[in-house]
Design a protein around this motif. Structure first.
Motif, PDB file in Angstrom:
ATOM      1  N   VAL A 282     -22.216  25.933  11.465  1.00  0.00           N
ATOM      2  CA  VAL A 282     -21.615  27.154  12.002  1.00  0.00           C
ATOM      3  C   VAL A 282     -21.327  28.053  10.806  1.00  0.00           C
ATOM      4  N   PRO A 283     -22.227  29.025  10.531  1.00  0.00           N
ATOM      5  CA  PRO A 283     -22.004  29.909   9.383  1.00  0.00           C
ATOM      6  C   PRO A 283     -20.752  30.762   9.600  1.00  0.00           C
ATOM      7  N   GLU A 284     -20.197  31.247   8.498  1.00  0.00           N
ATOM      8  CA  GLU A 284     -18.956  32.021   8.628  1.00  0.00           C
ATOM      9  C   GLU A 284     -19.212  33.490   8.927  1.00  0.00           C
ATOM     10  N   ASP A 285     -20.474  33.934   8.793  1.00  0.00           N
ATOM     11  CA  ASP A 285     -20.750  35.362   8.913  1.00  0.00           C
ATOM     12  C   ASP A 285     -21.172  35.779  10.314  1.00  0.00           C
ATOM     13  N   GLY A 286     -21.179  34.873  11.255  1.00  0.00           N
ATOM     14  CA  GLY A 286     -21.548  35.238  12.622  1.00  0.00           C
ATOM     15  C   GLY A 286     -23.023  35.057  12.911  1.00  0.00           C
ATOM     16  N   SER A 287     -23.801  34.706  11.897  1.00  0.00           N
ATOM     17  CA  SER A 287     -25.207  34.387  12.201  1.00  0.00           C
ATOM     18  C   SER A 287     -25.263  33.072  12.977  1.00  0.00           C
ATOM     19  N   ALA A 288     -26.412  32.845  13.597  1.00  0.00           N
ATOM     20  CA  ALA A 288     -26.488  31.778  14.594  1.00  0.00           C
ATOM     21  C   ALA A 288     -26.063  30.424  14.052  1.00  0.00           C
ATOM     22  N   ALA A 289     -25.285  29.729  14.867  1.00  0.00           N
ATOM     23  CA  ALA A 289     -25.013  28.320  14.620  1.00  0.00           C
ATOM     24  C   ALA A 289     -26.250  27.524  14.982  1.00  0.00           C
TER      25      ALA A 289
END
Lengths: 554, 554
Positions: free
Chosen positions: A127-134
């Motif tokens: 789960v990236p922190e920048d909102g890109s896809a998990a």
């Protein structure tokens, strides 16, 4: 210095993390992330996704909306409000197979029906922190499903915002033991199908693999067997208290779609008195009194295993039932055989005289006949420990043995070379400690006092006193509920969240610390409550909201 | 010879009789009788019947239709089918007062709010075998209500026919002890009002008289006190987890209409840490650590009873709460006072220095001030046993003492001349035996192990080791549920039918036999299930349907 700080952060974060069982590798950060209102789970790179995976994706999305689980801290997460306003939002979770995976995927249900050593449950989750896809990646559909289960535990709710404060998250996970089970006895008292399905859901949330279904016993025969319809017609507690063939199929497929194999059990040759209602010719010492001389529980009555007719009947019965279960395993039981019953049973004595067999030789012939039916059908027999410790029987090397009388017996079972499941009464029996149920005793004792706490189960060592070679034979363990004093009204509170202790122990491995586990187990219980499973409170809510503060050392 | 036969018949009949508590005088026959489809309850001879009696009549008629309780024998009553076809039918039950009764009747609720020694619960009940009207007579509305409760237990269902096979029935009944209670702790974990109301229903079915409501404790203050709104605003687990003044009134009136007095408890001066959230000036050693040094449970914190301000605050609080309860009794608690807390509390030490009082003298002044508020309001104070056994305090002779630490303490309390309620942990604590809940202990123990079975409670002797004079001071007893490990999900199964054991013990008197009681207790559990209370199974259904057959001696 930096490393030291990171360790402190990780410790503080893990106190509010709700992952159960704990992944074998986990790294978390301290960035807030919220779930987008149009969050979706993307399977586009998977060709022909199986229906049970699609259904699991739907359930995951549903839980993300309906769990509404508030953080278990004093302000229920309110202190995160500011950081959530500025947080990135996560729009999608992508599921894909590892690069080594090829061809159309098998379904979760198909993979669950495979031999336990062939099942692949590992996955990676980011789960990236920048909102890109998990992402969830796995080499099996079952692995993707386990990853979805983990993903569903990452989130809390604050005023209808679904969030984590631990991004970025990276998990690489797979279980230490493949067998993680729960056994339910549906014979001492009957459980409606809906209760079993709800239990399967709860099992799947903690990644259990096996529903060990002790279907019938001396007190009732609630299983419809089409080839032997009189068994349930005369042996069930009532015409509506029967698991029909459709019910069984429903339970099997419901379980399989949730990553759970059903291990059916027809206990033989003991625990069979009720069969006398339909087939009196096959039951020795039926209703003999005093029952305590002839059986561990009333009523007395055991299969006449020295009889060729009874052996054939039993083999046919086992074959009939086993043919309706797609899994590789079938338990023929074998516990608590009472030899006094046969001493007073004239037909058994006549059979022994006619063949010149001892009782043990007759039991060996019976067991070989019954087990060979299973082996011929491609099944692996499962038996209780007495079948290898108390009798000198010829059993397939593939046989799996359930250790139940005492954890002290496991090494002896392993020494005989059998794979084993840890189901010892001194750790995993959920019914112990509720007092005796026999009618005329004011005693406060149950035979396996005291109550087995989640803490005791959690600190169990699956390979205690074993050599390395013996330890390799342990395939996992299970919690068990015998139901002399249980039915639908107390199923959930007697099982949950307690049974989650073994689910984590056998996934994450032994050595866990109860202080570290308790806050997460609170989360398990609260999430179960949100999903309609009646888990109990482990502590006053005051303690649940203050991890560690109710420790004795605090 | 005839007498001998009658005795045998009576024994067989009592095995299927579902009366609980057992009436003090009961005679039954062997004639079948069915309830007419137009069965009604006739109050025509009662002028101005109170509304709560009319409501009780409506509930009784409703239960007669909806219980649908099948007989607990193997054929579930089918063997009675023939005799029921030819049976007389009962068209009405007539309620009336004894000839000595005059004037308009008081309501059940009014009678319940009277002093316990003034309440009249006795009644006579007859059910003729010829179908002529059944009767309940009593000298009080409460007595009529108890009779209605008994009437509702006389009937089984077979294919929608409501029947008894025991007519004629004649009962003359009244309780041996006036106080028969159940205590619920709503502070360690919160219980929705609906759970409390359901519990009150179940209590009334076994003729309990007192709901001992341990409303608040150190962990939460879920009670709205209009004069001190900050107590619940800051001390409840959440804004929705509060018993509002309307909720309290609802609980009181619901209980009273069911023959149950609410005994409210504000535990003082210990068990009050949460008050510090709203009034830190009144709480000594708030949150002191290690908590185990300063309190029996976290968090530490007790009222500063040496302070005049705190004494006034407490007296005002007790007066405010007590004014909203119509009953005669109010508990100010007094258990588990920890003196270490005061040793480290500077304001308390300053108060003691200023007055020259010892801690015990200060406690005496505090207690007298608080109790005098109650006495001035016409209330009788209730305290836990330490207030008379551990401290030399000046208490009203009217004070009622709760024995809780051990049944061995009752005689000492009686020796001091106080009336007492038997609530000993070694018999009546429903929470014992479920393992420790403190966070960092893998121990399996709860402090009051083992689990207290219904059999243990049932065989309790309320006057053990007492002189006749001491025995006269025992007014009854109660089961108790402390809720560190309970909330709504396990309330019913942890309490029922277990708590019915004390309800019968204190109504019918001690000396009961568990073998005789068990079949009737099965009926209690099954009827509770039919009415929506989640009582547990006491045995496998196989045993429940065969009274005595699962006795160890069978």
């Amino acid at each position: 210095m930096l490393q030291s700080n990171l360790l402190i952060v990780a410790a503080a974060v893990s106190a509010v993390s709700a992952l159960w069982p704990l992944p074998t590798q986990l790294s978390t950060g301290t960035t807030s992330l919220v779930l987008a209102s149009d969050f979706d789970i993307d399977l586009s790179v998977i060709s022909n996704p199986p229906q049970d995976l699609l259904d699991a994706v739907s359930r995951t999305k549903s839980y993300l909306q309906t769990d509404q689980l508030e953080a278990l801290d004093v302000d229920r997460g309110a202190s995160y409000a500011q950081s959530l306003q500025n947080a990135s939002s996560l729009s999608s979770l992508s599921l894909s197979f590892d690069s080594g995976h090829s061809g159309d995927p098998t379904s979760i249900s198909e993979e669950v029906a495979d031999a336990i050593e062939n099942r692949v449950e590992g996955y990676t989750l980011t789960v990236p922190e920048d909102g890109s896809a998990a992402t969830i990646k796995a080499n099996s559909t079952l692995g993707l499903f386990r990853g979805l289960t983990t993903f569903g535990q990452l989130w809390y709710d604050l005023n209808n915002t679904t969030y984590t404060v631990e991004a970025p998250i990276a998990i690489t996970d797979s279980p230490v033991y493949p067998y993680r089970g729960f056994m339910l006895d549906t014979a001492r008292n009957y459980f409606p199908v809906s209760d079993i399905l709800r239990t399967l859901d709860a099992m799947s949330w903690v990644k259990m693999t096996t529903f060990h279904w002790h279907m019938v016993d001396s007190q009732s025969f609630p299983l419809e067997v089409p080839e032997f319809p009189e068994l349930s017609a005369k042996g069930a507690y009532g015409s509506s208290l029967v698991y029909s063939t459709d019910d069984v199929q429903n339970i099997i497929s419901y379980a399989a779609a949730r990553g759970i194999d059903v291990l059916p059990e027809i206990d033989t040759p003991g625990h069979t008195a009720i069969i006398a209602e339909a087939y009196p010719e096959h039951v020795a010492c039926p209703g003999a009194t005093p029952w305590a001389t002839y059986a561990n529980e009333p009523p007395a009555g055991q299969l006449r295993f020295a009889s060729a007719d009874t052996t054939n009947f039993t083999a046919s019965l086992i074959s009939s039932v086993s043919s309706r279960f797609p899994g590789k395993y079938f338990s023929t039981g074998g516990d608590e055989l009472n030899t006094e019953c046969y001493a007073i049973d004239e037909p058994t004595q006549a059979d022994l005289n006619a063949t010149g067999n001892t009782l043990e030789q007759a039991l060996d012939s019976f067991t070989q006949s019954v087990q060979s039916v299973l082996v011929d059908d491609g099944k692996t027999p499962v038996v209780w420990e007495e079948m290898v410790l108390n009798f000198n029987l010829t059993l397939s090397n593939e046989t799996i043995v359930m250790v139940w009388i005492s954890s002290a017996d496991a090494a002896a079972v392993a020494e005989k070379g059998f794979r084993l499941v840890q189901a010892p009464s001194d750790y995993f029996y959920l019914d112990c400690g509720a007092g005796g149920w026999v009618g005329d005793s004011p005693s406060t004792n149950s035979w396996c006092d005291p109550f087995k706490t989640w803490q005791r189960a959690y600190t169990f060592d699956p390979v205690a006193n074993m050599t390395d070679a013996q330890a390799k034979l342990v395939i996992g363990g299970e919690h068990l509920l015998w139901t002399e004093q249980s039915h639908a009204s107390n199923l959930d509170p007697i099982v949950w969240p307690r049974a989650a202790a073994s689910a984590e122990l056998f996934w994450s491995g032994p050595g866990g610390n109860v202080s570290e586990a308790l806050p997460r187990l609170h989360d398990v219980a609260f999430r179960m409550s949100q999903r309609g499973v009646g888990a109990i409170a482990l502590q006053p809510l005051w303690c649940a909201l203050r991890p560690g503060v109710c420790d004795i050392s605090a």
